[in-house]
Design an enzyme around this catalytic site. Structure first.
Site, PDB file in Angstrom:
ATOM      1  N   HIS A   1      60.900 -61.372  61.553  1.00 44.66           N
ATOM      2  CA  HIS A   1      59.927 -62.080  60.711  1.00 44.66           C
ATOM      3  C   HIS A   1      58.492 -61.932  61.158  1.00 44.66           C
ATOM      4  CE1 HIS A   1      62.402 -64.399  57.860  1.00 44.66           C
ATOM      5  NE2 HIS A   1      63.320 -64.343  58.807  1.00 44.66           N
TER       6      HIS A   1
ATOM      7  N   LYS B   1      49.475 -73.104  53.009  1.00 48.80           N
ATOM      8  CA  LYS B   1      50.333 -72.416  53.971  1.00 48.80           C
ATOM      9  C   LYS B   1      50.027 -72.981  55.349  1.00 48.80           C
ATOM     10  CE  LYS B   1      48.520 -68.454  52.522  1.00 48.80           C
ATOM     11  NZ  LYS B   1      49.671 -67.600  52.359  1.00 48.80           N
ATOM     12  N   ARG B   2      50.852 -72.647  56.354  1.00 46.12           N
ATOM     13  CA  ARG B   2      50.544 -73.096  57.700  1.00 46.12           C
ATOM     14  C   ARG B   2      49.152 -72.625  58.109  1.00 46.12           C
ATOM     15  NH1 ARG B   2      54.566 -75.814  60.896  1.00 46.12           N
ATOM     16  NH2 ARG B   2      53.097 -75.467  62.610  1.00 46.12           N
TER      17      ARG B   2
ATOM     18  N   LYS C   1      46.090 -66.094  59.080  1.00 47.90           N
ATOM     19  CA  LYS C   1      46.103 -66.376  57.639  1.00 47.90           C
ATOM     20  C   LYS C   1      44.688 -66.583  57.088  1.00 47.90           C
ATOM     21  CE  LYS C   1      50.807 -68.412  57.581  1.00 47.90           C
ATOM     22  NZ  LYS C   1      51.550 -67.773  56.468  1.00 47.90           N
TER      23      LYS C   1
ATOM     24  N   THR D   1      55.908 -65.775  51.125  1.00 41.31           N
ATOM     25  CA  THR D   1      56.693 -66.148  49.947  1.00 41.31           C
ATOM     26  C   THR D   1      55.866 -67.066  49.059  1.00 41.31           C
ATOM     27  OG1 THR D   1      57.720 -67.884  51.274  1.00 41.31           O
ATOM     28  CG2 THR D   1      59.006 -65.866  50.914  1.00 41.31           C
TER      29      THR D   1
ATOM     30  N   LYS E   1      55.668 -67.378  44.848  1.00 44.43           N
ATOM     31  CA  LYS E   1      55.781 -68.590  44.036  1.00 44.43           C
ATOM     32  C   LYS E   1      54.558 -68.729  43.126  1.00 44.43           C
ATOM     33  CE  LYS E   1      57.660 -70.795  48.159  1.00 44.43           C
ATOM     34  NZ  LYS E   1      57.195 -71.647  49.299  1.00 44.43           N
TER      35      LYS E   1
HETATM   36  C1  LIG Z   1      56.655 -71.260  50.452  1.00 46.00           C
HETATM   37  C2  LIG Z   1      56.254 -72.219  51.508  1.00 46.00           C
HETATM   38  C3  LIG Z   1      55.687 -71.764  52.702  1.00 46.00           C
HETATM   39  C4  LIG Z   1      55.392 -70.304  52.962  1.00 46.00           C
HETATM   40  O1  LIG Z   1      54.095 -70.028  52.493  1.00 46.00           O
HETATM   41  P1  LIG Z   1      53.324 -68.677  52.896  1.00 46.00           P
HETATM   42  O2  LIG Z   1      52.109 -68.705  52.043  1.00 46.00           O
HETATM   43  O3  LIG Z   1      54.237 -67.554  52.541  1.00 46.00           O
HETATM   44  O4  LIG Z   1      53.031 -68.771  54.334  1.00 46.00           O
HETATM   45  C5  LIG Z   1      55.319 -72.688  53.662  1.00 46.00           C
HETATM   46  N1  LIG Z   1      55.502 -74.004  53.460  1.00 46.00           N
HETATM   47  C6  LIG Z   1      56.035 -74.479  52.320  1.00 46.00           C
HETATM   48  C7  LIG Z   1      56.187 -75.954  52.157  1.00 46.00           C
HETATM   49  C8  LIG Z   1      56.432 -73.611  51.311  1.00 46.00           C
HETATM   50  O5  LIG Z   1      56.968 -74.104  50.186  1.00 46.00           O
END
Ligand SMILES: *Cc1c(COP(=O)(O)O)cnc(C)c1O
Length: 800
Positions: free
Chosen positions: A356, A537-538, A543, A645, A649
């Site tokens: 990952h 995101k985190r 990022k 991911t 979404k």
């Molecule tokens: C989808 C999701 C992530 C992953 O987000 P990235 O932008 O791909 O880092 C992290 N936290 C939550 C709550 C999510 O639903």
């Protein structure tokens, strides 16, 4: 009709089932029931409807002696279960109507469910999406994880600082799980290894019990359900009544306290590895319980362990469960008497490893001292695996192995013990070959493959975005939920003005609802007509939330300099948590909140720019924000985001991406079309080259006046009037320690944001691009991803 599908139920029958559970399970009279009581009653009534497909799936798997997939993951970022499960068993409408008959509102009832956050971010959410897709596809599978008492911390802001609070999802009864006290295994630690009659015998110095809790995971249309089995740690020694009676109350409870610590709390680190003993114990706890359970189930109906790989596929979600190799070998040799050479081949044929990350700070390494102390037998086996590999590949350089510089490298262990290693996007898989495991890849050129991540369209479109889902169904009919490629059928309709208007209206309705939510949660009023620009995101330097907030400052400055100019109104929405020990990430959170304070209260700006950062980003917040997003910020330094991911979404829900050529952004752009994607920035290879110039930041800053202004404003303390030197550290980092190339990408990013503004000025053109994103995102369903794993790694087929 599939024979396994749940029997249909009428609204009246379902209402009486809710009432029956309210009375006999919850023990409450409808006249005195709280919202919580109603949720329990509804959850139990729904769970009853899942049990039928769950049992028939299990029976069929046994009867047909099917191969099972075992998905081992230290994290499952599940979120709420109630509404998702009700949609998958086809009872969302009936449940809503039955509740309404009883004077209750579905959304209010479902909204009281705690958000199960047994994960940090993308990796854990991927595991949850894959569990749902395996159930949808009828792939017999178990998920194995840890039943943490406390999931990811709850985030609050105090004076703009992140403050962490313990999360407590199990403080109320969890209605979705079944406790299995009869299913428990002893897990040993420490102690000695003795050789007796040619076999090694490990005598652990400590032990705990892993006790199972099962949650059914039901797929689309209730055709199949699998089990998520989470392990809770319990003491093996019983409560010491003698000590208690002597008055040593605390000491009497010691074994219990020790054991419970193991499943007490999820480590909140994402993309870092701390090397702490408790974490190693957690990893072995999960892995050993899972492997013991897998062998027990296999031996229930088989006797030849050599045929194990024909019935068992074990997937390691990152290296956290990489002790699966050594543990399986230990049981096959020490407990079942197989020769080592055979055991290693059996284990390897069962195991697959998903990588990952390439970030060096995330790669797990354990000192040989710690590994030898906590798991003495496994340390011996790891050294034996290393010797065996070197013997089979005599030209291998010694430094390529598992043990190096007195450390056990879990990536190498997982690689050598797996028959397939996969990256999670096309670009990432190439970089795994080129940068992470070049020597091992040369020795095993067929081992590394790609499986681009995906997300489940049931939760992330059908459930989260009812407005858009209805439009899709009204346009192309139902059935796209488990055949997401069918979204392509929307394309001809995108040429139709009426469809584009309806698409824009759905987005607008979601934004209006979210504006109200933003006002309630943050106190900031935002205009639903503004462009909703979202980075959720985190928090991590790679990022680059910093790049986003620096551009926001630049935009603010420009509005103040040209008050008469025609600006596209924007709402910058941030969401995300920082690891509690990640000082720089927490500083960036503070900066975003400080900038929000200044901009939101600047009368010269008004509605043209707002910055909001609702605290405690989690799955439920993602479900709220994603359908209301216009612009998806996917701006990581190229080469650093394995896949992402969140990007999937958002694009699926009709947000346009502003992004770098990183992770799955590359493939998203290929699918939606370059003209429907705002690309900017250095590529992964250019980024590496760029760092060869020791003065890359200074050169970038000197070439960009707008960036100079922003850094000057920060250095002057314009966003921290109470402490003007607060952000000197950040300014200094951009100038002198800019590993993630914020300065180098700033001008291109700002330029791309201009292109975004221009595109948004044409609402119909924007709707067209957004609708094409939705229509072309079918590839990113987790069903497609899981089919890839089934075919290329697990060698298994659907039981449906
Ligand atoms: C989808 C999701 C992530 C992953 O987000 P990235 O932008 O791909 O880092 C992290 N936290 C939550 C709550 C999510 O639903």
């Amino acid at each position: 009709m599939n024979a396994l599908a749940p029997q249909p139920v009428t609204q009246d029958v379902f209402r009486s089932e809710i009432l029956r559970h309210l009375t006999f399970t919850v023990g409450k009279d409808a006249a005195h029931a709280s919202v919580h009581d109603w949720r329990m009653a509804l959850s139990h009534a729904l769970r009853d409807r899942i049990v039928a497909p769950w049992f028939s799936a299990t029976r069929r798997t046994w009867a047909e002696d099917r191969k099972r997939v075992y998905y081992l993951s230290m994290e499952f970022l599940i979120g709420r279960i109630l509404e998702d499960a009700s949609i998958n068993v086809g009872l969302r409408e009936i449940a809503g109507a039955a509740l309404a008959d009883l004077g209750q509102d579905f959304a209010s009832v479902a909204g009281t469910e705690p958000d199960a956050a047994l994960g940090n971010g993308g990796l854990g959410r991927l595991a949850a999406c894959y569990m749902e897709s395996m159930a949808t596809l009828g792939c017999p599978a178990y998920g194995y994880g840890i039943r943490y008492e406390h999931g990811l911390f709850r985030q609050e802001f105090n004076g703009g600082h992140q403050v962490e609070f313990a999360e407590d999802w199990l403080s109320q009864k969890h209605p979705w799980e079944f406790e299995r006290p009869e299913c428990a295994y002893d897990i040993g630690f420490k102690g000695q290894v003795e050789v007796k009659g040619g076999r090694s015998v490990w005598h652990p110095g400590e032990s705990v019990r892993a006790s199972a809790f099962d949650t059914p995971v039901v797929g689309w249309a209730g055709r199949w359900a699998n089990t998520l089995r989470l392990w809770a740690a319990q003491p093996t020694q019983h409560f010491d009544l003698k000590r208690f009676n002597r008055g040593e109350y605390t000491a009497a409870a010691e074994p219990e306290t020790l054991a419970r610590t193991i499943s007490r709390v999820l480590y909140p680190e994402d993309t870092t590895h701390e090397g702490k003993e408790l974490r190693l114990k957690q990893e072995f706890f999960l892995t050993s319980a899972a492997i013991q359970d897998i062998l027990r189930r296999y031996l229930d109906t088989h006797s030849d362990l050599r045929a194990l790989p024909s019935k068992v596929a074990i997937q390691m979600n990152d290296t956290h469960p990489a002790l699966a190799g050594p543990e399986l070998i230990r049981l096959l040799t020490d407990a079942h008497g197989l020769p080592f050479e055979e055991a290693i081949e059996i284990a390897r044929s069962c195991l697959g490893y998903t990588n990952h990350t390439l970030l060096p700070e995330a790669l797990e390494r354990w000192s040989t001292w710690l590994m030898g102390n906590v798991l003495p037998r496994h340390m011996q086996i790891i050294e034996r695996i290393d010797e065996d590999h070197l013997a089979s590949h005599p030209k291998r350089k010694h430094y390529v192995g598992i043990v190096k510089h007195h450390e056990v490298r879990m990536g190498e262990l997982a690689f050598i013990m797996s028959h397939r290693v996969n990256g999670v996007s096309a670009l990432h898989s190439d970089l795994v070959k080129e940068r992470l495991f070049p020597e091992l890849h040369a020795l095993h050129p067929d081992r590394i493959i790609n499986q681009t991540n995906g997300v489940t369209p049931r939760r992330w479109l059908r459930m989260a975005n009812p407005a858009l889902s209805s439009l899709v169904t009204n346009t192309i009919g139902s059935g796209w939920e488990d055949h997401l490629d069918r979204l392509r059928e929307l394309e001809p309709h995108v040429e139709d003005r009426g469809f584009r208007d309806a698409f824009a209206a759905a987005k607008r309705a979601n934004k209006a609802a979210t504006s109200n939510w933003v006002a309630e949660t943050t106190g900031v009023r935002v205009d639903p007509g503004a462009l909703f620009d979202v980075q959720i995101k985190r928090l991590h330097e790679y990022k680059r939330q910093l790049l986003n907030i620096l551009q926001t400052i630049s935009e603010w400055h420009e509005i103040r300099e040209n008050p008469q100019a025609d600006f596209v109104p924007r709402v910058k929405i941030f969401g995300g948590k920082a690891a509690p020990g990640y000082v720089v990430a927490k500083e960036i959170i503070h900066l975003i909140n400080d900038v929000a304070e200044v901009i939101n209260n600047d009368p010269a700006v008004g509605d043209r720019l707002k910055v909001v950062y609702p605290a405690n980003y989690n799955v439920s917040m993602a479900e709220r924000l994603i359908p209301a997003s216009d612009l998806s910020e996917q701006i990581s330094t190229a080469g650093k985001e394995a896949s992402g991911t969140g990007n999937m979404k958002l694009a699926l829900n009709g947000a346009l991406t502003i992004g770098t050529l990183d992770g799955a952004n590359v493939e998203i752009r290929d699918h939606v079309g370059a003209e429907n994607f705002f690309l900017f920035g250095l590529t992964a290879h250019e980024a590496v080259e760029r760092r060869n110039d020791p003065e890359h930041s200074r050169h970038a800053i000197e070439a960009c006046e707008a960036l100079q202004v922003v850094l000057q404003l920060l250095a002057e303390g314009r966003f921290s009037p109470d402490q003007t030197d607060r952000y000197l550290g950040i300014v200094d980092r951009v100038w002198h320690h800019d590993y993630f190339l914020v300065a180098s990408d700033f001008a291109a990013y700002r330029d791309a944001q201009r292109r975004v503004d221009d595109a948004y000025r044409d609402p119909d053109g924007w709707a067209r691009m957004a609708a094409l994103n939705t229509a072309r995102m079918g590839f990113f369903s987790s069903d497609r991803a899981v089919r890839g794993y089934m075919k290329e790694i697990w060698k298994t087929t659907s039981a449906l």
